[in-house]
Design a protein around this motif. Structure first.
Motif, PDB file in Angstrom:
ATOM      1  N   GLN A 227     135.686  70.819  16.656  1.00 26.87           N
ATOM      2  CA  GLN A 227     136.843  71.580  16.185  1.00 26.87           C
ATOM      3  C   GLN A 227     138.073  71.322  17.042  1.00 26.87           C
ATOM      4  O   GLN A 227     139.184  71.162  16.518  1.00 26.87           O
ATOM      5  CB  GLN A 227     136.512  73.067  16.159  1.00 26.87           C
ATOM      6  CG  GLN A 227     135.522  73.454  15.071  1.00 26.87           C
ATOM      7  CD  GLN A 227     135.176  74.920  15.091  1.00 26.87           C
ATOM      8  OE1 GLN A 227     135.292  75.594  16.122  1.00 26.87           O
ATOM      9  NE2 GLN A 227     134.722  75.438  13.967  1.00 26.87           N
TER      10      GLN A 227
ATOM     11  N   SER B 227     132.445  68.763  11.769  1.00 23.78           N
ATOM     12  CA  SER B 227     132.496  70.191  12.124  1.00 23.78           C
ATOM     13  C   SER B 227     131.692  71.088  11.184  1.00 23.78           C
ATOM     14  O   SER B 227     130.879  71.904  11.648  1.00 23.78           O
ATOM     15  CB  SER B 227     133.948  70.664  12.198  1.00 23.78           C
ATOM     16  OG  SER B 227     134.602  70.097  13.310  1.00 23.78           O
TER      17      SER B 227
ATOM     18  N   GLN C 154     128.367  73.305  12.060  1.00 24.36           N
ATOM     19  CA  GLN C 154     128.382  74.748  11.803  1.00 24.36           C
ATOM     20  C   GLN C 154     127.128  75.173  11.036  1.00 24.36           C
ATOM     21  O   GLN C 154     126.491  76.180  11.367  1.00 24.36           O
ATOM     22  CB  GLN C 154     129.629  75.125  11.006  1.00 24.36           C
ATOM     23  CG  GLN C 154     129.716  76.603  10.620  1.00 24.36           C
ATOM     24  CD  GLN C 154     129.989  77.484  11.816  1.00 24.36           C
ATOM     25  OE1 GLN C 154     130.932  77.253  12.566  1.00 24.36           O
ATOM     26  NE2 GLN C 154     129.175  78.507  12.012  1.00 24.36           N
TER      27      GLN C 154
ATOM     28  N   THR D  30     136.574  66.096  12.152  1.00 25.10           N
ATOM     29  CA  THR D  30     136.829  67.004  11.024  1.00 25.10           C
ATOM     30  C   THR D  30     135.658  66.996  10.048  1.00 25.10           C
ATOM     31  O   THR D  30     135.232  68.056   9.562  1.00 25.10           O
ATOM     32  CB  THR D  30     138.113  66.582  10.295  1.00 25.10           C
ATOM     33  OG1 THR D  30     139.224  66.663  11.207  1.00 25.10           O
ATOM     34  CG2 THR D  30     138.382  67.471   9.095  1.00 25.10           C
TER      35      THR D  30
ATOM     36  N   GLN E  56     141.554  69.077  15.909  1.00 25.81           N
ATOM     37  CA  GLN E  56     142.878  69.703  15.914  1.00 25.81           C
ATOM     38  C   GLN E  56     143.869  68.948  16.793  1.00 25.81           C
ATOM     39  O   GLN E  56     145.029  68.758  16.409  1.00 25.81           O
ATOM     40  CB  GLN E  56     142.780  71.151  16.409  1.00 25.81           C
ATOM     41  CG  GLN E  56     144.113  71.877  16.450  1.00 25.81           C
ATOM     42  CD  GLN E  56     143.980  73.317  16.922  1.00 25.81           C
ATOM     43  OE1 GLN E  56     142.883  73.772  17.253  1.00 25.81           O
ATOM     44  NE2 GLN E  56     145.084  74.032  16.947  1.00 25.81           N
TER      45      GLN E  56
ATOM     46  N   LYS F 209     132.490  73.425  19.206  1.00 28.82           N
ATOM     47  CA  LYS F 209     133.755  73.518  19.930  1.00 28.82           C
ATOM     48  C   LYS F 209     134.352  72.137  20.169  1.00 28.82           C
ATOM     49  O   LYS F 209     135.569  71.938  20.049  1.00 28.82           O
ATOM     50  CB  LYS F 209     133.549  74.231  21.269  1.00 28.82           C
ATOM     51  CG  LYS F 209     133.300  75.720  21.137  1.00 28.82           C
ATOM     52  CD  LYS F 209     134.513  76.427  20.547  1.00 28.82           C
ATOM     53  CE  LYS F 209     134.274  77.918  20.442  1.00 28.82           C
ATOM     54  NZ  LYS F 209     135.422  78.611  19.786  1.00 28.82           N
TER      55      LYS F 209
END
Length: 207
Positions: free
Chosen positions: A172, A191, A195, A188, A176, A169
């Protein structure tokens, strides 16, 4: 009250100076609680605690994106990397399961690299990288240091689920809506790696 004293306040972003918490996460946690109500009490509490933490973090993502500064991002990202490296070193030594040891070794390698890359990005953004973990991560590490045998493996994997949900979280949201281009680029890039770590941890918990 420190971030480590109240996990709800931490997940809602109080440790960042954020005063609001996304309500969607709370609604999600209530649904999760209803789903697990019929399960065995001890297992229910274990899984429910993880699920609620994830829901609260999800609810906080809007606040992350809207209010997190580059300094706050670097503080959290650096602390996350330090926790992963040090807890991974502990797990590689103390775990009795080869699959957990291999995962831990990967955490040490990947987060050591991520930490080095964060320092480069922070340097470009003219942000100082802290050298100590936040209180919450330090408390989690202390808990792992006190665990033994099967209890250690369980505690480590549960900590990995929550830590990677938080980190995902964080990355990400900042990727953004962050306020520094070098740090956004770092978020970026990080991430998808975070994941994959999360998915790997979920598989280990399910074994």
């Amino acid at each position: 009250m420190s971030a480590s004293d109240d996990p709800v306040e931490y997940a809602c972003g109080r440790s960042f100076g954020i005063k609001q918490c996304g309500m969607r996460g709370h609604h999600t946690s209530f649904k999760v609680g209803a789903f697990f109500a019929a399960q065995a009490p001890e297992e229910t509490m274990r899984v429910l605690n993880i699920a609620i933490a994830a829901a609260l973090i999800g609810g906080a993502s809007y606040a992350y994106a809207q209010q997190m500064s580059s300094e706050e991002f670097v503080t959290m990202a650096a602390s996350s990397d330090m926790f992963e490296v040090q807890s991974g070193q502990l797990a590689a030594k103390n775990s009795k399961q080869p699959s957990v040891q291999q995962f831990a070794e990967m955490m040490v390698a990947d987060h050591t690299k991520a930490s080095q890359e964060l320092k480069v990005a922070a340097g470009e953004a003219k942000v100082t990288v802290p050298t100590q973990m936040i209180d919450k991560h330090a408390a989690q590490l202390q808990k792992l240091q006190n665990a033994q045998g099967e209890t250690f493996d369980k505690a480590y994997l549960e900590a990995q689920l929550v830590a990677h949900q938080e980190a995902l979280k964080l990355m990400q949201s900042y990727a953004q809506s962050g306020d520094s281009e070098p740090l956004k680029a770092h978020a970026t890039k990080a991430s998808p790696i975070v994941q994959r770590h999360l998915e790997h941890a979920q598989k280990l918990v399910g074994q």
